[in-house]
Design a protein around this motif. Structure first.
Motif, PDB file in Angstrom:
ATOM      1  N   ALA A 198       4.711  17.241  24.176  1.00  0.00           N
ATOM      2  CA  ALA A 198       4.144  17.510  25.428  1.00  0.00           C
ATOM      3  C   ALA A 198       2.691  17.707  25.194  1.00  0.00           C
ATOM      4  N   VAL A 199       2.221  18.385  23.962  1.00  0.00           N
ATOM      5  CA  VAL A 199       0.718  18.370  23.767  1.00  0.00           C
ATOM      6  C   VAL A 199       0.199  16.987  23.796  1.00  0.00           C
ATOM      7  N   LEU A 200       0.700  15.980  23.240  1.00  0.00           N
ATOM      8  CA  LEU A 200       0.210  14.603  23.118  1.00  0.00           C
ATOM      9  C   LEU A 200       0.083  14.072  24.578  1.00  0.00           C
ATOM     10  N   ILE A 201       1.086  14.244  25.535  1.00  0.00           N
ATOM     11  CA  ILE A 201       0.910  13.882  26.812  1.00  0.00           C
ATOM     12  C   ILE A 201      -0.051  14.548  27.631  1.00  0.00           C
ATOM     13  N   LEU A 202      -0.037  15.574  27.381  1.00  0.00           N
ATOM     14  CA  LEU A 202      -0.971  16.552  28.329  1.00  0.00           C
ATOM     15  C   LEU A 202      -2.595  16.124  27.830  1.00  0.00           C
ATOM     16  N   ARG A 203      -2.824  16.044  26.435  1.00  0.00           N
ATOM     17  CA  ARG A 203      -4.131  15.917  25.947  1.00  0.00           C
ATOM     18  C   ARG A 203      -4.579  14.477  25.895  1.00  0.00           C
ATOM     19  N   ALA A 261      -7.898  21.416  25.434  1.00  0.00           N
ATOM     20  CA  ALA A 261      -7.004  22.179  24.667  1.00  0.00           C
ATOM     21  C   ALA A 261      -6.674  23.300  25.196  1.00  0.00           C
ATOM     22  N   SER A 262      -7.683  24.041  25.897  1.00  0.00           N
ATOM     23  CA  SER A 262      -7.162  25.469  26.256  1.00  0.00           C
ATOM     24  C   SER A 262      -6.510  25.339  27.621  1.00  0.00           C
ATOM     25  N   ALA A 307      -4.077  22.988  28.002  1.00  0.00           N
ATOM     26  CA  ALA A 307      -2.593  22.464  27.418  1.00  0.00           C
ATOM     27  C   ALA A 307      -2.077  23.878  26.798  1.00  0.00           C
ATOM     28  N   ALA A 308      -2.940  24.571  26.052  1.00  0.00           N
ATOM     29  CA  ALA A 308      -2.479  25.789  25.676  1.00  0.00           C
ATOM     30  C   ALA A 308      -1.936  26.954  26.368  1.00  0.00           C
ATOM     31  N   ASP A 309      -2.579  26.867  27.584  1.00  0.00           N
ATOM     32  CA  ASP A 309      -2.016  27.782  28.643  1.00  0.00           C
ATOM     33  C   ASP A 309      -0.794  27.415  29.264  1.00  0.00           C
ATOM     34  N   ALA A 310      -0.682  26.061  29.353  1.00  0.00           N
ATOM     35  CA  ALA A 310       0.676  25.363  29.999  1.00  0.00           C
ATOM     36  C   ALA A 310       1.720  25.841  29.000  1.00  0.00           C
ATOM     37  N   LEU A 311       1.561  25.566  27.886  1.00  0.00           N
ATOM     38  CA  LEU A 311       2.599  25.536  26.982  1.00  0.00           C
ATOM     39  C   LEU A 311       2.852  27.033  26.302  1.00  0.00           C
ATOM     40  N   GLY A 312       2.002  28.063  26.693  1.00  0.00           N
ATOM     41  CA  GLY A 312       1.987  29.218  26.041  1.00  0.00           C
ATOM     42  C   GLY A 312       1.975  29.513  24.614  1.00  0.00           C
ATOM     43  N   SER A 333      -3.011  26.086  17.539  1.00  0.00           N
ATOM     44  CA  SER A 333      -1.747  25.388  17.653  1.00  0.00           C
ATOM     45  C   SER A 333      -1.562  24.092  18.635  1.00  0.00           C
ATOM     46  N   VAL A 334      -2.297  23.951  19.464  1.00  0.00           N
ATOM     47  CA  VAL A 334      -2.420  22.580  20.393  1.00  0.00           C
ATOM     48  C   VAL A 334      -3.186  21.729  19.475  1.00  0.00           C
ATOM     49  N   THR A 335      -4.309  21.991  18.955  1.00  0.00           N
ATOM     50  CA  THR A 335      -5.152  20.996  18.168  1.00  0.00           C
ATOM     51  C   THR A 335      -4.416  20.495  16.951  1.00  0.00           C
ATOM     52  N   SER A 336      -3.615  21.402  16.337  1.00  0.00           N
ATOM     53  CA  SER A 336      -2.735  21.204  15.128  1.00  0.00           C
ATOM     54  C   SER A 336      -1.638  20.113  15.458  1.00  0.00           C
ATOM     55  N   ALA A 337      -1.031  20.633  16.423  1.00  0.00           N
ATOM     56  CA  ALA A 337       0.132  19.750  17.082  1.00  0.00           C
ATOM     57  C   ALA A 337      -0.285  18.462  17.708  1.00  0.00           C
ATOM     58  N   LEU A 338      -1.550  18.305  18.005  1.00  0.00           N
ATOM     59  CA  LEU A 338      -2.017  16.913  18.314  1.00  0.00           C
ATOM     60  C   LEU A 338      -2.429  15.950  17.383  1.00  0.00           C
ATOM     61  N   GLN A 339      -2.922  16.621  16.351  1.00  0.00           N
ATOM     62  CA  GLN A 339      -3.234  15.957  15.191  1.00  0.00           C
ATOM     63  C   GLN A 339      -1.856  15.416  14.382  1.00  0.00           C
TER      64      GLN A 339
END
Length: 335
Positions: free
Chosen positions: A153-158, A165-166, A168-173, A178-184
């Motif tokens: 989900a993070v990759l697709i949204l970002r 990032a903010s 995507a983070a809000d959408a996924l709780g 965490s979003v930045t790390s997940a994307l990497q």
């Protein structure tokens, strides 16, 4: 505190429909986003039927949550949030919606639930990021499936939709960190999973087929119609990646071994040697729709769809699908 920003026309109309409990107006405002939401769900799930179901679930959830919409974000963004979480909920419930280890010596894992996406169902606007060819082709969709659901989900949204990032983070709780790390982590996995010759999915998008692609799919059909196995083998790269879904076994094989395997499976043999074909596209890829006529049958009957990835005029990847059980492809059942 309330958001003092002026509402866009969509948001204002939507809020008015919610306040009036106007289901027809609500449906009209949300329906215009159906195609792009369905593509989004397809990227998450790699299965056209699941994507249809989750798009419908998105609209149902949106209606049930309509009072929560305050216009702080665009209506489109709000719907994407709901769709993403509907897909994540499905993935939590379905243990058959993750790649499985290959049954063959090839070390790869497979995505047996993968289905083709009909180009006629893509959003009409060619500038939309949701229809970028590099991110709808089968190789990309398969690679995404190797990500854990939240990374997916993070990759697709970002990276595909371009959300900050903010958001995507809000959408996924999640937190922004965490979003930045997940994307990497997701980007690393994607580069490992995508075949080496594939384009970078963040490069400028392309949409149209090349002359090489159009010529190769015509030749593929013609070699079937002539039962010309030598010519068919000459169209295939010697590092061909081949799959026939839902059968297990995505393999990298030589052109000769691929043709020999088709022969040993009964293709191009008496009873399966009278072919016709038409060219089409699925997942913004050239594809051949094959029909076969058996002895005594006056008609050629729908047999398979072969989605092709062409490199330098040759077929580098061939993904075949049983076409008979996929009415959404809108293919004639006979020729």
């Amino acid at each position: 505190m309330t958001d003092a920003r002026p509402l866009g026309a969509d948001q204002a109309a939507f809020i008015a429909a919610v306040r009036a409990d106007d289901a027809a107006r609500f449906a009209l405002l949300t329906e215009r986003h159906r195609r792009e939401l369905q593509v989004h769900c397809y990227r998450m799930l790699a299965n056209y039927e699941d994507a249809q179901d989750m798009t419908q679930e998105t609209f149902l959830r949106a209606w049930n949550k309509r009072e929560s919409f305050r216009g702080h974000a665009a209506l489109r963004t709000w719907l994407y949030r709901i769709a993403t979480n509907a897909c994540l909920d499905l993935l939590r419930k379905r243990n058959d919606r993750t790649p499985v280890p290959s049954e063959l010596p090839d070390p790869d894992s497979e995505v047996p639930y993968l289905q083709p996406y009909p180009d006629r169902m893509l959003p009409a606007d060619p500038q939309e990021s949701v229809v970028a060819r590099e991110t709808i082709e089968l190789a990309f969709i398969v690679a995404v499936q190797h990500l854990p659901p939240r990374q997916r989900a993070v990759l697709i949204l970002r990276d595909i939709l371009g959300w900050p990032a903010s958001e995507a983070a809000d959408a996924l709780g999640l937190t922004v960190a965490s979003v930045t790390s997940a994307l990497q982590r997701a980007r690393v996995t994607m580069r490992e999973q995508l075949p080496g010759r594939r384009l970078d999915w963040r490069s400028p998008a392309t949409h149209e087929l090349s002359e090489d692609e159009r010529g190769a799919v015509r030749s593929y059909i013609e070699t079937h119609e002539r039962n010309d196995l030598d010519a068919l083998a000459s169209l295939l790269r010697d590092d061909l990646r081949f799959a026939m879904l839902p059968d297990p076994g995505t393999v990298t094989t030589t052109a000769k071994d691929a043709v020999d395997g088709w022969l040993s499976g009964g293709l191009f043999q008496p009873g399966h040697d009278d072919w016709r074909g038409i060219a089409t596209t699925v997942n913004r890829m050239p594809a051949a729709v094959l029909y076969v006529r058996t002895p005594g049958d006056p008609e050629y009957r729908l047999f398979a769809v072969a989605a092709l990835h062409i490199v330098d005029g040759k077929i580098a990847e061939l993904t075949g699908f049983d076409a008979a059980d996929k009415p959404w492809l809108d293919l004639p059942p006979t020729l």
